[in-house]
Design a protein around this motif. Structure first.
Motif, PDB file in Angstrom:
ATOM      1  N   SER A 136      30.367 -21.682  50.762  1.00  0.00           N
ATOM      2  CA  SER A 136      29.968 -21.203  52.092  1.00  0.00           C
ATOM      3  C   SER A 136      29.647 -19.710  52.064  1.00  0.00           C
ATOM      4  N   SER A 137      30.355 -18.940  51.267  1.00  0.00           N
ATOM      5  CA  SER A 137      30.081 -17.504  51.162  1.00  0.00           C
ATOM      6  C   SER A 137      28.715 -17.254  50.545  1.00  0.00           C
ATOM      7  N   LEU A 138      28.414 -17.964  49.473  1.00  0.00           N
ATOM      8  CA  LEU A 138      27.113 -17.784  48.816  1.00  0.00           C
ATOM      9  C   LEU A 138      25.968 -18.269  49.692  1.00  0.00           C
ATOM     10  N   GLU A 139      26.201 -19.326  50.469  1.00  0.00           N
ATOM     11  CA  GLU A 139      25.172 -19.779  51.405  1.00  0.00           C
ATOM     12  C   GLU A 139      24.916 -18.730  52.469  1.00  0.00           C
ATOM     13  N   ALA A 140      25.973 -18.125  53.009  1.00  0.00           N
ATOM     14  CA  ALA A 140      25.827 -17.090  54.036  1.00  0.00           C
ATOM     15  C   ALA A 140      25.101 -15.866  53.491  1.00  0.00           C
ATOM     16  N   LEU A 141      25.304 -15.563  52.225  1.00  0.00           N
ATOM     17  CA  LEU A 141      24.648 -14.420  51.597  1.00  0.00           C
ATOM     18  C   LEU A 141      23.238 -14.752  51.102  1.00  0.00           C
ATOM     19  N   LYS A 142      22.797 -15.989  51.296  1.00  0.00           N
ATOM     20  CA  LYS A 142      21.488 -16.470  50.832  1.00  0.00           C
ATOM     21  C   LYS A 142      21.359 -16.366  49.313  1.00  0.00           C
ATOM     22  N   LEU A 143      22.468 -16.674  48.619  1.00  0.00           N
ATOM     23  CA  LEU A 143      22.500 -16.698  47.160  1.00  0.00           C
ATOM     24  C   LEU A 143      22.761 -18.116  46.657  1.00  0.00           C
ATOM     25  N   TRP A 144      22.252 -19.088  47.379  1.00  0.00           N
ATOM     26  CA  TRP A 144      22.523 -20.486  47.099  1.00  0.00           C
ATOM     27  C   TRP A 144      21.230 -21.198  46.759  1.00  0.00           C
ATOM     28  N   ASP A 145      21.275 -22.039  45.768  1.00  0.00           N
ATOM     29  CA  ASP A 145      20.167 -22.909  45.415  1.00  0.00           C
ATOM     30  C   ASP A 145      20.717 -24.325  45.413  1.00  0.00           C
ATOM     31  N   GLU A 146      20.151 -25.177  46.228  1.00  0.00           N
ATOM     32  CA  GLU A 146      20.695 -26.533  46.406  1.00  0.00           C
ATOM     33  C   GLU A 146      20.653 -27.350  45.114  1.00  0.00           C
ATOM     34  N   GLU A 147      19.589 -27.207  44.317  1.00  0.00           N
ATOM     35  CA  GLU A 147      19.462 -27.998  43.087  1.00  0.00           C
ATOM     36  C   GLU A 147      20.336 -27.457  41.957  1.00  0.00           C
ATOM     37  N   ALA A 148      20.454 -26.138  41.862  1.00  0.00           N
ATOM     38  CA  ALA A 148      21.257 -25.524  40.792  1.00  0.00           C
ATOM     39  C   ALA A 148      22.095 -24.392  41.388  1.00  0.00           C
ATOM     40  N   PRO A 149      23.184 -24.747  42.079  1.00  0.00           N
ATOM     41  CA  PRO A 149      23.988 -23.705  42.720  1.00  0.00           C
ATOM     42  C   PRO A 149      24.717 -22.840  41.688  1.00  0.00           C
ATOM     43  N   PRO A 150      25.001 -21.591  42.039  1.00  0.00           N
ATOM     44  CA  PRO A 150      25.779 -20.740  41.134  1.00  0.00           C
ATOM     45  C   PRO A 150      27.169 -21.336  40.916  1.00  0.00           C
ATOM     46  N   TYR A 205      42.549  -1.702  41.692  1.00  0.00           N
ATOM     47  CA  TYR A 205      42.613  -3.119  41.330  1.00  0.00           C
ATOM     48  C   TYR A 205      41.292  -3.767  41.708  1.00  0.00           C
ATOM     49  N   GLY A 206      40.715  -4.531  40.804  1.00  0.00           N
ATOM     50  CA  GLY A 206      39.457  -5.209  41.082  1.00  0.00           C
ATOM     51  C   GLY A 206      39.391  -6.563  40.409  1.00  0.00           C
ATOM     52  N   LEU A 207      38.302  -7.261  40.694  1.00  0.00           N
ATOM     53  CA  LEU A 207      38.063  -8.578  40.109  1.00  0.00           C
ATOM     54  C   LEU A 207      36.708  -8.601  39.439  1.00  0.00           C
ATOM     55  N   ALA A 208      36.608  -9.357  38.371  1.00  0.00           N
ATOM     56  CA  ALA A 208      35.336  -9.636  37.724  1.00  0.00           C
ATOM     57  C   ALA A 208      35.114 -11.144  37.800  1.00  0.00           C
ATOM     58  N   LEU A 209      34.063 -11.555  38.476  1.00  0.00           N
ATOM     59  CA  LEU A 209      33.728 -12.964  38.641  1.00  0.00           C
ATOM     60  C   LEU A 209      32.506 -13.264  37.785  1.00  0.00           C
ATOM     61  N   ARG A 210      32.649 -14.204  36.855  1.00  0.00           N
ATOM     62  CA  ARG A 210      31.531 -14.575  35.973  1.00  0.00           C
ATOM     63  C   ARG A 210      30.918 -15.878  36.493  1.00  0.00           C
ATOM     64  N   PHE A 211      29.643 -15.800  36.854  1.00  0.00           N
ATOM     65  CA  PHE A 211      28.896 -16.942  37.383  1.00  0.00           C
ATOM     66  C   PHE A 211      27.858 -17.416  36.388  1.00  0.00           C
ATOM     67  N   ARG A 212      27.585 -18.710  36.404  1.00  0.00           N
ATOM     68  CA  ARG A 212      26.418 -19.292  35.734  1.00  0.00           C
ATOM     69  C   ARG A 212      25.392 -19.488  36.851  1.00  0.00           C
ATOM     70  N   THR A 213      24.239 -18.839  36.723  1.00  0.00           N
ATOM     71  CA  THR A 213      23.287 -18.782  37.844  1.00  0.00           C
ATOM     72  C   THR A 213      21.881 -19.200  37.435  1.00  0.00           C
ATOM     73  N   GLU A 214      21.691 -20.439  37.089  1.00  0.00           N
ATOM     74  CA  GLU A 214      20.350 -20.872  36.696  1.00  0.00           C
ATOM     75  C   GLU A 214      19.372 -20.868  37.871  1.00  0.00           C
TER      76      GLU A 214
END
Length: 181
Positions: free
Chosen positions: A100-114, A128-137
């Protein structure tokens, strides 16, 4: 070992076990054993199979450095701790973590979501921080860069986002509190 310990797997195993016990009781003419176990076992088995079909495993949590562990309990890191807790648990009925967060940010692809692959806790300049590693085809790196300013603020005010592309089709998103001026 992680996939067998999922709630969906445990419910499926419990339902299958009850069903087998019920059928054995039926075959041995033991109605006190067969009726309740079949009556409860089959619906539990079907419920477990339904959970397994919509299961999203947790993102891998990498071991934090001692510096990050020391900063983890600071009040400023509460939002990031909640984010870690959210993405490192089993999810059901979703295509990806933070859907839902990625959809709201318009970073969503229905066929190949991150797909969030891993999360690591960081200590950068005493923050303190976070590193999030995504696969984003399906979502190009350029679109992530366009949303970089909004990415940090989306999760909480006072957060900044840093993006990098370690490999083709991968994206590293670092979320850190804004450094005081």
């Amino acid at each position: 070992m992680l996939s067998i310990a999922s709630p969906g797997s445990l419910v499926t195993i419990a339902g299958a076990s009850l069903s087998v016990i019920g059928w054995i009781g039926y075959a041995t003419s033991n109605p006190n054993l067969s009726l309740p176990t079949i009556f409860y076992g089959i619906p539990i088995l079907l419920g477990g199979l339904a959970l397994k079909s919509s299961e999203l495993p947790p993102a891998q949590l990498l071991a934090p450095s001692p510096e990050a562990m020391a900063l983890r309990d600071a009040p400023a890191s509460q939002t990031l701790r909640k984010l870690v807790k959210d993405v490192t648990r089993w999810r059901y009925g979703q295509k990806a973590h933070l859907e839902s967060s990625l959809e709201a940010l318009k970073l969503w692809d229905e066929e190949a979501p991150p797909q969030l692959e891993s999360v690591s806790e960081l200590a950068v300049d005493g923050r303190y921080g976070l590193a999030l590693r995504f696969r984003t085809e399906g979502v190009p790196f350029e679109r992530w860069q366009e949303k970089q300013d909004r990415l940090g603020r989306f999760f909480d005010k006072g957060l900044e986002a840093r993006l990098s592309q370690p490999a083709s089709g991968e994206l590293l998103l670092e979320l850190l509190p804004v450094q005081p001026a």
